[in-house]
Scaffold this motif. Structure first.
Motif, PDB file in Angstrom:
ATOM      1  N   SER A 704       0.576  -1.799  -0.081  1.00  0.00           N
ATOM      2  CA  SER A 704       0.477  -0.008  -0.094  1.00  0.00           C
ATOM      3  C   SER A 704       1.023   1.467  -0.169  1.00  0.00           C
ATOM      4  O   SER A 704       0.470   1.968  -1.182  1.00  0.00           O
ATOM      5  CB  SER A 704      -0.525  -0.014   0.970  1.00  0.00           C
ATOM      6  OG  SER A 704      -1.639   0.642   1.510  1.00  0.00           O
ATOM      7  N   LEU A 707       2.583   1.799  -3.490  1.00  0.00           N
ATOM      8  CA  LEU A 707       1.300   2.297  -4.175  1.00  0.00           C
ATOM      9  C   LEU A 707       1.705   3.945  -3.962  1.00  0.00           C
ATOM     10  O   LEU A 707       0.376   4.496  -4.828  1.00  0.00           O
ATOM     11  CB  LEU A 707       0.746   1.035  -4.992  1.00  0.00           C
ATOM     12  CG  LEU A 707       1.174   0.014  -5.035  1.00  0.00           C
ATOM     13  CD1 LEU A 707      -0.797  -0.596  -5.376  1.00  0.00           C
ATOM     14  CD2 LEU A 707       1.468  -0.673  -6.176  1.00  0.00           C
ATOM     15  N   ALA A 708       1.177   4.025  -2.898  1.00  0.00           N
ATOM     16  CA  ALA A 708       0.875   5.133  -2.535  1.00  0.00           C
ATOM     17  C   ALA A 708       1.981   6.495  -2.715  1.00  0.00           C
ATOM     18  O   ALA A 708       1.624   7.697  -2.867  1.00  0.00           O
ATOM     19  CB  ALA A 708       0.041   5.678  -1.139  1.00  0.00           C
ATOM     20  N   LYS A 726       5.973   2.496  -8.480  1.00  0.00           N
ATOM     21  CA  LYS A 726       4.627   1.804  -8.619  1.00  0.00           C
ATOM     22  C   LYS A 726       5.147   1.087  -9.890  1.00  0.00           C
ATOM     23  O   LYS A 726       4.112  -0.170  -9.862  1.00  0.00           O
ATOM     24  CB  LYS A 726       3.428   2.871  -9.073  1.00  0.00           C
ATOM     25  CG  LYS A 726       3.371   4.319  -7.850  1.00  0.00           C
ATOM     26  CD  LYS A 726       2.255   5.302  -8.545  1.00  0.00           C
ATOM     27  CE  LYS A 726       2.121   5.955  -7.346  1.00  0.00           C
ATOM     28  NZ  LYS A 726       0.420   6.593  -7.552  1.00  0.00           N
ATOM     29  N   VAL A 765      -6.031  -2.041  -0.243  1.00  0.00           N
ATOM     30  CA  VAL A 765      -5.089  -1.536  -0.766  1.00  0.00           C
ATOM     31  C   VAL A 765      -5.817  -0.716  -2.003  1.00  0.00           C
ATOM     32  O   VAL A 765      -5.239   0.444  -2.827  1.00  0.00           O
ATOM     33  CB  VAL A 765      -4.312  -2.530  -0.547  1.00  0.00           C
ATOM     34  CG1 VAL A 765      -2.770  -1.909  -0.889  1.00  0.00           C
ATOM     35  CG2 VAL A 765      -3.955  -3.097   1.088  1.00  0.00           C
ATOM     36  N   LEU A 766      -6.074  -1.828  -3.136  1.00  0.00           N
ATOM     37  CA  LEU A 766      -6.201  -1.548  -4.539  1.00  0.00           C
ATOM     38  C   LEU A 766      -6.818  -0.761  -4.584  1.00  0.00           C
ATOM     39  O   LEU A 766      -6.863   0.138  -5.925  1.00  0.00           O
ATOM     40  CB  LEU A 766      -6.736  -2.954  -5.073  1.00  0.00           C
ATOM     41  CG  LEU A 766      -6.108  -4.107  -5.073  1.00  0.00           C
ATOM     42  CD1 LEU A 766      -6.424  -5.715  -6.381  1.00  0.00           C
ATOM     43  CD2 LEU A 766      -4.351  -3.727  -5.839  1.00  0.00           C
ATOM     44  N   THR A 769      -5.928   2.390  -4.102  1.00  0.00           N
ATOM     45  CA  THR A 769      -4.941   2.589  -5.962  1.00  0.00           C
ATOM     46  C   THR A 769      -5.328   3.490  -6.487  1.00  0.00           C
ATOM     47  O   THR A 769      -4.978   4.327  -6.680  1.00  0.00           O
ATOM     48  CB  THR A 769      -3.951   1.480  -5.264  1.00  0.00           C
ATOM     49  OG1 THR A 769      -3.201   0.665  -4.510  1.00  0.00           O
ATOM     50  CG2 THR A 769      -2.745   1.826  -6.972  1.00  0.00           C
ATOM     51  N   ASP A 772      -6.810   7.276  -7.027  1.00  0.00           N
ATOM     52  CA  ASP A 772      -5.210   7.939  -7.683  1.00  0.00           C
ATOM     53  C   ASP A 772      -5.140   7.917  -8.779  1.00  0.00           C
ATOM     54  O   ASP A 772      -4.337   8.637  -9.974  1.00  0.00           O
ATOM     55  CB  ASP A 772      -3.705   7.818  -6.892  1.00  0.00           C
ATOM     56  CG  ASP A 772      -4.061   7.845  -5.734  1.00  0.00           C
ATOM     57  OD1 ASP A 772      -4.789   9.078  -5.005  1.00  0.00           O
ATOM     58  OD2 ASP A 772      -2.853   7.371  -4.822  1.00  0.00           O
ATOM     59  N   ALA A 779      -1.375   3.386 -15.669  1.00  0.00           N
ATOM     60  CA  ALA A 779      -2.234   3.092 -14.754  1.00  0.00           C
ATOM     61  C   ALA A 779      -3.541   2.231 -15.332  1.00  0.00           C
ATOM     62  O   ALA A 779      -4.507   1.580 -14.476  1.00  0.00           O
ATOM     63  CB  ALA A 779      -3.061   3.930 -13.964  1.00  0.00           C
ATOM     64  N   GLN A 783      -5.112  -1.508 -14.282  1.00  0.00           N
ATOM     65  CA  GLN A 783      -5.959  -1.633 -13.429  1.00  0.00           C
ATOM     66  C   GLN A 783      -6.712  -2.469 -13.680  1.00  0.00           C
ATOM     67  O   GLN A 783      -7.722  -3.126 -13.383  1.00  0.00           O
ATOM     68  CB  GLN A 783      -7.290   0.121 -13.143  1.00  0.00           C
ATOM     69  CG  GLN A 783      -8.155   0.190 -12.299  1.00  0.00           C
ATOM     70  CD  GLN A 783      -8.787   1.085 -12.276  1.00  0.00           C
ATOM     71  OE1 GLN A 783      -8.696   2.708 -12.941  1.00  0.00           O
ATOM     72  NE2 GLN A 783     -10.615   0.833 -11.417  1.00  0.00           N
TER      73      GLN A 783
END
Length: 1401
Positions: A704, A707-708, A726, A765-766, A769, A772, A779, A783
Motif C-alpha cells: 500500500s 503504490l501510494a 509503482k 489496498v487496490l 490505489t 489515484d 495506470a 487497473q
C-alpha cells in the motif's frame, strides 16, 4: 500607542532599564474611561462614606489602653510587647532557608557587619537606644529610640560619618520614627515620635531646621518623605493626616510652610509615597506634576502637587482584613517601547498596579493593569527592578515575585533578622496613645521604616543588625548551584537564560545572538564539569547495576543539552571520548542514544559512533532497539548485506525493508523475501503462525505504501522514484510466475497468495490505489489487467469461500458505480456469482452468503442483476434481508413485515419497524395504510411473539381496534396476556398512552385473572377503577376468590358482608389447623402444619384490618357485631385442642387471640371484653391463673397511659409558662432608634417633656411621628381597640403597598416583632405593643433564637404520640409485645424529663 518626542528621548536615555525585555502589553485593555471634570481633593475629603458601617474591632480587649505597656521599648521586632499579641507572627529560630527551584538563588543576602556592630556598640556605650528606622541613598542613615540619627558610609568599611542629635533631644522629641534623604544626598529629614521634624545638612552635620508646628500636637510622625523638588516634602502623622512641607529661605532665615493635604477626620492615611524619578529620566513628562500616592484604610489616592493640587485617581481596596497594612511602591516600567511610572499597591494578599502615562495630546491617563494574587498577608512591598517585586509577609518570609508571569521565584526566611516594627508610633504611645482603634490595629504589623529600597538594593533593619538584599547576576546564580554540585539545576537555569525565559535576569546585555553565545559557552563549561564530576564520583566497586544507574542519571542530561545547543560535534568527540574511558559509561551512553534517534532529534551519527552503537546493541541482544534505530538513521555508510542478513536473521522486517529501500533503492526484494515465507503454508491450506500473520500484514502495508508513494515504515519516497516504484510493484504483482517457480505453481502466485491471506484488505489496498488513477493511461491499463486477473483467479477456482467471492464482486460493483469508471466486467460473471450465492442446495454459510450479497447490492451491484430473478432467488434461498432491500427499493413496505416474521433471527425487530414506519414522517398515507392493514392481519402472530410489545403497538397505533383484535385472538391465555399488558401500568412501555378499556373488557380481564393469576387479582382490583362492582363480585364468587370478594364488598359499602366472607375463610383455615394439630404430627408433616399456621395468620391479619377500617364509622353495637364473632372464632377452636401434642398449636392460637384482644380494645370497652372472656368456657371454667396475664396486661396499660398523660400535661404547662415569661421579658426591653429623626418627614423629634407629640419606635430601629404613620396609612384598628402599626420603611423596601397590610401579614405571618410607642407628654409615658413585619435578616435571627430556647425534643415526643395514637385509644393489653414500632412501647423506654431553659434577665 504613539510616542511623544519626550518619551522617545527618555527611552534612548534609559540605560538602567533593559528595553530588550519590554513586554507587549496592550495598555488599552484596562483603560479607565475619562471624566469631563475630575474631582478635586476638597470634594473627595468632604464626600460622605457610602453606606459604610462603622469600624468594629473583632476583639475589643486587644485595644484596651489599660493593657498597653507604657514602658515598652518603642522599636522592636516580633517579640515587642507594644504590638499586642501577635502569635501568628512567631518565628522559628533557624538559619536562612532558601527555596530554590529552576530559578536558583535570585537574591544575595548580605549582613552589613560594620553598621550592625556600630549599632550595638552605640546602644551600649552612648545609650543611643535600639534602631527604629532606616533610609538609604548615597549614605545609610539609622534612627534610634533615643532620638539619634547615625549616618554610615556605603563603602566597604561602613564607617560612621555623623551622629546627628543627642539623647537630650531624644528625651524631648522621643524616638526617631521616620527618615528621608533628598535626591542629591545633601539633606536629611527626621520625624519623631512626639510630632517634631528636624532637617540636617549631611555634608557637615549641621541642624538646619526644627519644625514643631507642621502637624497637630500629640501625634507621632509616621512618614516624612522628600519629593523630587528639594524644597518640597510631605509628612504623615498618627492622626491619619497628610501635610505638605514647603521649605523657604527668606533673607537668610530658613522657614517651613505647612499645608494639610488630607485630613484624618475624613479617613486615616497610614502610608504616603511620592514618585522619585531616576537621574536618567529627569526630563520625563510626568515628573513636572510631582505625583504623590496616599493609602488610607479604605482606598488609595493619586494626586499631583504641581502646578496646583489635583486629584488624578482614587481606587478602593475592596474587602480586606482590618489588620492588613496598606503598601505603596513606585517604579518606572518599560511598556510598549515607552517608560512610564507604575504604582504597585496592596492591602492584604492582592497587589494592584496603576500605570500613569501622558499621551500626545497632553492628557494624563491612569490605567489599571493586571493584578497579582499572593497567598500571604503582605507587610512590606518594594520593587527591585522593573519586572521584579520583593514582598515581606506577616510570617517574616521575604518573597521574590516576577510581575509579568506572577511566579514566585524565591522565598527567604527572615526570622533571624528580627525585623523592627513601628507599632508604638502607630499607637502614638509617646503622646498618650490617642489614636483610633483601626489605625492601632493596622500598626500591629507596620514596618514601613524598617525596609528601604534604593537602586536595586533592599536594606532591612533588625533590632541588632542591618541587612542588604541585591539581585545576583546570571553567572552568580549558576555558580551558586555549581558550588552545591547541583549540575542538572544549573544546566536548566542556564538554558532558561539561553532561551530568554529566565526571570530577574541581571548581567546579560547586547543582541540576542551574542547573549546566547555567552550562555552557550557557560553551558559547555558546565557539561565538561558534570562529566568529570560523574566519572570522579562513580563507585569503583560494587554491583554493575549501581554504576549503570549512576551514569543513567548523567548521560541523558548531557546528550539532551548537547542536542539543544546543536553541539553534536562536542557530544561525539570530546564528551564521548571522555565517557568512553569507562566501559559502563560507554554502554550507557550508546543505549541512551536510542530515544533521540527514534524521535529524530539525532539523525546523523558519525561512522565510528554508529558502528559502536550497532555492535553494542547486537552484543547485548537488543534487537528491537537495533530495528527502532535503523529505520531513523542514515545507513549509507554501513555494510548493506551484513545489515540485511542481521535483520532477516533476527526478524527485523521493518529495518530490512528500510535498508533495501534507502540503501540500494530496491523495492522488490523485500516483497520476494516476505512472499517466500507466507506462500507455502497458504498453498498447502495450513494455518499461519502468529509470526507469519505479522509478516503478511507488513507485506500488505508495504505494498500500500509503495503504490501510494509513501516510504515504509515512515516518510515519503523521493519524487523522482514514485512512478518507477509503482510500475515495479504492479509488474511484480501481476507476474504469471515467480522467479524460482516450480512445475506445480499456479498462475499469478502473488495475487493468489494475497487473496488467500486477506481478501478484503488486499482489495481495500487496490481500491485506495485506484483512487489515484485519474488520467494516467498506463495506470488505467494496470487497473483493468489486475481486475481481469482477479476474476480469472477467483471465479475459475473453487477454493475461495462465498465471503471472499462476495468481497471481490462488491469491490467490482463499487468500481463500476463510479461516474468516471473505465473498467469492463462481463455481466454474466455477476449472474454466476448470484447463482453461486443463492444456491438453495447448500445450507452452509447461509448468513455469510446473505451478508455478502447484501453488501454487493448496497455497493451498487443491483444494476447488474434482473430484479425479478434476484427476488425469486432470494425468496427461494430464504434471504429475507435481500428481499427487504428489494421491497424497500420498490416502496412495498407491507411486504417487509412478512420478511421480518419469516426471518427467525429478526422476528423481534418487526415491532420497531411497524412503529417507526407509522410514526416517522416521509411516508405517504397509502404506504402507511398498507402497513397498518398488514399489521392487523398478522396481529395474532404478533401477540404470540411478544404480548407486551404488541400491546404497546396497539396503544399507539390501533386504539380503536382493541375489540376486534381480542375477538381475533383464539387462545384465552393469549387474550389474558394481551389484556394484562394493556391494563397493567408496570408492563406498558408507554404508561402515558395507556388505554381506558370498556367495563366489558375489564371484567373479561378479571375473569381471566381468576383462572391464570388469582394471586394478583386483589392488587389489580385496588389499582383499577374501570370495572363494575356487581359483575366483578359475581365473577369472584363464581371462582371462589374470597379475599377479592371481600375487598369488592367492602368497596361497595357492605362491610358486614365482607366480614362474613373473610370470617368464613378464617374458620376453614382454623379447622384445618386444629385437625392437623390435634393428632400426633410426624416430622414430615411439620412443614405443612407451619404453612397452615401462616395461612391462619394471614387471614387473621386481613380480617383485623377490615374490622379496624370499618370500626371508624360504626356505633358501639355495630362494632361488637364485628369484633365478638371474630373473638369467638379464635377462641372456639381452642376447646378442641387437648393433650400435650396440641400444646404448640394451642399456644399459637392464644397468641393470635391476644393480638385480636389488643386491636379490639381500641374500639370495645374493656369490661365488655372481660365479660365475654369470662363467659367463654375455655377461660370461664378455668383457674384465675389462666386469665391473670390478661388482667395484669390491662392494668399495666392503664398505668402507662396515665403516666404518659400526666407527663405530657406537665411538659405543655412548663413550655407555655416559659414561652410567656420569655415573651414578656423580650417585649419589656427598651428599643434604641438608629437616628434621632422621623424616617418619613425627616424632622428631629423633640426631646422636651412638654411636647405633646407621640413617637413610635420599631424593633428594626426606625422611628416615626405618630401622625406621620397615620398619614401614610400604616395603622389599623382591631375589634379589641388595639391599634396595630407597621414600619413604613421596612414594608416599603419589601415591595408592599402602603395600605396592603393584609397581604403582607399573610405572606410573612410568622416573622413578627414588637415595636414600642412612647408618648412624650408631661408625666405620661405610655407603651403600646404592636406587631410589625421582620426583614429577612431579622427573621433569620428570630428563628435561630427560637431554636436555641426550644425545649429538647419535646415537640418531637408529642408529634410521635399524636401520630401513633391519633385515631385510636392506647389500649395495649401486653406492653411487652407491642403492636407498633414506637419507641414508647419498648421495654427499655424511659421518659427523661428536663426543666425548661433558664433565661438570663
Amino acid at each position: 500607542m504613539s510616542e511623544s518626542p519626550d518619551t522617545r528621548s527618555l527611552v534612548s536615555a534609559s540605560s538602567q532599564l533593559n528595553l530588550m525585555e519590554i513586554d507587549t502589553i496592550d495598555d488599552k485593555e484596562f483603560d479607565i474611561p475619562q471624566v469631563d471634570t475630575p474631582p478635586t481633593l476638597e470634594s473627595i475629603l468632604n464626600e460622605p462614606e457610602e453606606e459604610e458601617e462603622p469600624f468594629i474591632l473583632e476583639d475589643t480587649s486587644l485595644m484596651n489602653t489599660e493593657s498597653i505597656d507604657a514602658h515598652s521599648c518603642e522599636t522592636s521586632s516580633l517579640a515587642s510587647s507594644d504590638s499586642g499579641d501577635r502569635t501568628h507572627l512567631k518565628r522559628k529560630r533557624k538559619t536562612l532557608e532558601l527555596h530554590t527551584a529552576i530559578h536558583g538563588s535570585v537574591l544575595r543576602h548580605s549582613i552589613l557587619k560594620g553598621i550592625s556592630a556600630q549599632i550595638v556598640s552605640a546602644a551600649d556605650k552612648v545609650d543611643a537606644g535600639l534602631p527604629t528606622a532606616v533610609t538609604v541613598s548615597g549614605v545609610i542613615v539609622v534612627g534610634t529610640s533615643h532620638g539619634l540619627a547615625l549616618v554610615f558610609g556605603k563603602d566597604l568599611n561602613q564607617a560612621l560619618r555623623l551622629c546627628l542629635g543627642s539623647t537630650a533631644t531624644g528625651a524631648e522629641y522621643g524616638a526617631v520614627s521616620a527618615l528621608s534623604i533628598n535626591h542629591d544626598c545633601t539633606r536629611l529629614l527626621c520625624g519623631f515620635a512626639k510630632g517634631q521634624i528636624t532637617m540636617w545638612d549631611l555634608a557637615n552635620g549641621k541642624l538646619l531646621r526644627t519644625i514643631t508646628d507642621a502637624n497637630p500636637p500629640g501625634s507621632a510622625i509616621l512618614h516624612v518623605k522628600f519629593t523630587d523638588d528639594p524644597t518640597l516634602a510631605v509628612c504623615n502623622d498618627s492622626g491619619g493626616s497628610v501635610f505638605e512641607l514647603a521649605f523657604r529661605r527668606v533673607m537668610g532665615m530658613r522657614t517651613c510652610d505647612s499645608r494639610c493635604l488630607f485630613s484624618g477626620s475624613k479617613g486615616e492615611v497610614c502610608n504616603v509615597e511620592p514618585l522619585h524619578t531616576p537621574p536618567d529620566l529627569k526630563d520625563h513628562p510626568i515628573t513636572q506634576y510631582s505625583l504623590l500616592a496616599m493609602a488610607s484604610l479604605t482606598k488609595i489616592l493619586v494626586i499631583g502637587l504641581k502646578p496646583s493640587l489635583k486629584v488624578w485617581m482614587t481606587f478602593p481596596y475592596g474587602k480586606a482584613d482590618p489588620s492588613s497594612i496598606p503598601q505603596l511602591a513606585w517604579q518606572f516600567v518599560p511598556v510598549q517601547k515607552a517608560v512610564n511610572p507604575v504604582l504597585a499597591f496592596c492591602r492584604g494578599v492582592t497587589v494592584h498596579f496603576l500605570l500613569v502615562k501622558k499621551d500626545d495630546s497632553g492628557t494624563i491617563h491612569v490605567i489599571k493593569q493586571r493584578q497579582l494574587q499572593l497567598d500571604c498577608d503582605i507587610i512590606s512591598l518594594s520593587w527591585i527592578d522593573s519586572r521584579t517585586l520583593v514582598a515581606v509577609d506577616s510570617g517574616e518570609k521575604l518573597r521574590v515575585v516576577d510581575r509579568p508571569s506572577q511566579e514566585e521565584l524565591e522565598t527567604i526566611d527572615m526570622a533571624e533578622v528580627q525585623l523592627v516594627y513601628n507599632s508604638s508610633h502607630f499607637k502614638s504611645l509617646a503622646t498618650g496613645g490617642n489614636v483610633s482603634q483601626a489605625l492601632a490595629l493596622v500598626g500591629e504589623k507596620a514596618c514601613y521604616q524598617s525596609v528601604c529600597s534604593y537602586a536595586g538594593q533592599i536594606v532591612i533593619l533588625g533590632t541588632k543588625s542591618a541587612h542588604v538584599m541585591t539581585l545576583r547576576s546570571w553567572r552568580e546564580r549558576v555558580d551558586f548551584l555549581l558550588k552545591q554540585e547541583r549540575f542538572v539545576e544549573a544546566l536548566s537555569l542556564a538554558w532558561s537564560f539561553h532561551e530568554g525565559t529566565a526571570k530577574a535576569v541581571l548581567g546579560l546585555f547586547g543582541d540576542p545572538a551574542k547573549r546566547k553565545g555567552v550562555v552557550a559557552d557557560k553551558m559547555v563549561e558546565i557539561l565538561f564539569q558534570y562529566v568529570e564530576h560523574s566519572l570522579k564520583k562513580c563507585p569503583e566497586h560494587g554491583k554493575i547495576q549501581v554504576m549503570e544507574q549512576h551514569f543513567l542519571d548523567v548521560v541523558p542530561v548531557v546528550v539532551d543539552y548537547c542536542l539543544l545547543l546543536q553541539r553534536t560535534d562536542l557530544l561525539f568527540s570530546q564528551l564521548y571520548g571522555r565517557l568512553g574511558e569507562n566501559c559502563v559509561a560507554r554502554g550507557v551512553f550508546l543505549e541512551s542514544l536510542e530515544p533521540y534517534i527514534v524521535s529524530e532529534r539525532l539523525g546523523c551519527l558519525n561512522a565510528a559512533v554508529m558502528k559502536d552503537l550497532l555492535a553494542h546493541l547486537q552484543d547485548n541482544n537488543m534487537m528491537d532497539s537495533i530495528g527502532n534505530c535503523l529505520v531513523h538513521m542514515d545507513i549509507t555508510s554501513l555494510d548493506i548485506q551484513q545489515v540485511v542478513q542481521m535483520c532477516w536473521t533476527n526478524q527485523l522486517y521493518d529495518a530490512m525493508i528500510y535498508v533495501f529501500n534507502r540503501g540500494i533503492n530496491d523495492y522488490i526484494n523485500p516483497m520476494e523475501k516476505l512472499f517466500q515465507v507466507i506462500t507455502p503454508p497458504l498453498r498447502q491450506g495450513r494455518a499461519l503462525t502468529d509470526e507469519q500473520v505479522v509478516m503478511g500484514n507488513k507485506l500488505l502495508v508495504y505494498i500500500s505504501c509503495c503504490l501510494a508513494g509513501r516510504a515504509y515504515p515512515l516518510g515519503d519516497i523521493p519524487e523522482d522514484l514514485v512512478s518507477q516504484v509503482k510500475n515495479q510493484v504492479f509488474e511484480f504483482l501481476i507476474g504469471v510466475h515467480s522467479a524460482d517457480a516450480g512445475p506445480d505453481e499456479d498462475m499469478y502466485p502473488y495475487i493468489r497468495t494475497l487473496l488467500h491471506f486477506d481478501t478484503r484488505e488486499f482489495l481495500n489496498v487496490l481500491a485506495l490505489t485506484f483512487e489515484d488513477f485519474k488520467n494516467d493511461k498506463q495506470a488505467l491499463e494496470y487497473q483493468q489487467r489486475i481486475v481481469d486477473i482477479l476474476l480469472k483467479v477467483m471465479v475459475e477456482n473453487s477454493d475461495f469461500t462465498p465471503s471472499q467471492v462476495g468481497c471481490l464482486f462488491t469491490f467490482l460493483a463499487r468500481q463500476l458505480a463510479k461516474p468516471d469508471n473505465t473498467l469492463f466486467v462481463n455481466r454474466k460473471l455477476f449472474d454466476q456469482v448470484l447463482e453461486f450465492l443463492c444456491c438453495p442446495d447448500d445450507d452452509s454459510r447461509h448468513t455469510e452468503r446473505q451478508q455478502v450479497l447484501l453488501e454487493l447490492l448496497q455497493a451498487g451491484g443491483v444494476v447488474q442483476f434482473d430484479e425479478g430473478r434476484l427476488l425469486r432467488l432470494a425468496e427461494k434461498a430464504e434471504f429475507y434481508q435481500i428481499c427487504e432491500f428489494l421491497y424497500e427499493q420498490k416502496h412495498q413496505y407491507d411486504k417487509i413485515i412478512d420478511c421480518y416474521l419469516r426471518d427467525p433471527l429478526r422476528k423481534g425487530e418487526v415491532f420497531n419497524y411497524i412503529h417507526n414506519l407509522l410514526s416517522i414522517p416521509g411516508y405517504s398515507s397509502e404506504e402507511k395504510q398498507c402497513v397498518w392493514n398488514k399489521a392487523l392481519q398478522h396481529i395474532q402472530e404478533l401477540v404470540t411473539l411478544d404480548p407486551a410489545k404488541s400491546a404497546d403497538l396497539v396503544v399507539v397505533h390501533f386504539p380503536e381496534e382493541v375489540g376486534p383484535i381480542i375477538t381475533q385472538l383464539q387462545d384465552d391465555h393469549l387474550v389474558f396476556q394481551f389484556l394484562r399488558c394493556l391494563l397493567d401500568l408496570r408492563e406498558g412501555p408507554h404508561p402515558q398512552a395507556l388505554l381506558k378499556l370498556s367495563p366489558d373488557l375489564n371484567e373479561l380481564h378479571i375473569s381471566l385473572m381468576c383462572r391464570f393469576a388469582p394471586r394478583q387479582l386483589t392488587d389489580f382490583l385496588k389499582s383499577s377503577q374501570e370495572y363494575r362492582l356487581e359483575e366483578a363480585i359475581q365473577i369472584t364468587k363464581q371462582n371462589q376468590l374470597h379475599e377479592a370478594t371481600a375487598y369488592l364488598l367492602e368497596k361497595k359499602g357492605d362491610a358486614h358482608g365482607a366480614f362474613q366472607v373473610l370470617l368464613k375463610t378464617l374458620k376453614v383455615k382454623l379447622c384445618a389447623l386444629t385437625e392437623g394439630g390435634g393428632a400426633q404430627q410426624r416430622s414430615g408433616e411439620e412443614c405443612e402444619g407451619g404453612a397452615v399456621l401462616r395461612r391462619v395468620e394471614e387471614g387473621l391479619r386481613d380480617i383485623i384490618a377490615l374490622c379496624h377500617r370499618s370500626s371508624q364509622s360504626l356505633n358501639p353495637q355495630q362494632r361488637e357485631v364485628l369484633w365478638f364473632p371474630l373473638l369467638e372464632a379464635m377462641m372456639s377452636p381452642q376447646k378442641l385442642l387437648k393433650g400435650p401434642d396440641a400444646r404448640p398449636t394451642s399456644e399459637a392460637l392464644k397468641e393470635l387471640t391476644m393480638n385480636v384482644l389488643n386491636r379490639m380494645s381500641s374500639f370495645i370497652p374493656l369490661p365488655a371484653i372481660i365479660q365475654r372472656i369470662l363467659q367463654d368456657p375455655v377461660y370461664g371454667k378455668g383457674k384465675l391463673a389462666e386469665i391473670q396475664g390478661l388482667i395484669l396486661g390491662m392494668l399495666e396499660t392503664f398505668n402507662y397511659e396515665q403516666t404518659l398523660l400526666e407527663t405530657t400535661t406537665s411538659l405543655l404547662n412548663h413550655d407555655l409558662h416559659w414561652s410567656l415569661s420569655h415573651l414578656r421579658a423580650v417585649v419589656s426591653k427598651g428599643l434604641h432608634p438608629r437616628q434621632d429623626q422621623c424616617n418619613i418627614c425627616l424632622q428631629q423629634y423633640k426631646r422636651r417633656h412638654d411636647s405633646p407629640e407621640q413617637i413610635i419606635v420599631f424593633s428594626c430601629g426606625h422611628l416615626y411621628h405618630c401622625h406621620c404613620l397615620q398619614r401614610k396609612g400604616r395603622s389599623q384598628m382591631d375589634p379589641r381597640l388595639f391599634q396595630a402599626w407597621s414600619c413604613y420603611k421596612c414594608t416599603s423596601s419589601q415591595g408592599g403597598r402602603g395600605g396592603d397590610r393584609g397581604a403582607l401579614e399573610t405572606g410573612r405571618g410568622r416573622n413578627t416583632s414588637l415595636a414600642q410607642t412612647s408618648r412624650t407628654a408631661v408625666g405620661d409615658v405610655k407603651k403600646v405593643f404592636v406587631e410589625t413585619t421582620l426583614d429577612p435578616q431579622q427573621s433569620q435571627s428570630w428563628d435561630q433564637l427560637r431554636s436555641l430556647y426550644r425545649g429538647p425534643s419535646r415537640l418531637a415526643i408529642l408529634s410521635e404520640i399524636s401520630h401513633c395514637h391519633g385515631n385510636e385509644k392506647s389500649g395495649l393489653l401486653n406492653p411487652a409485645q407491642p403492636g407498633t414500632g414506637s419507641i414508647f412501647h419498648s421495654e427499655n423506654f424511659q421518659l427523661k424529663l428536663s426543666p425548661p431553659p433558664l433565661v438570663e434577665e
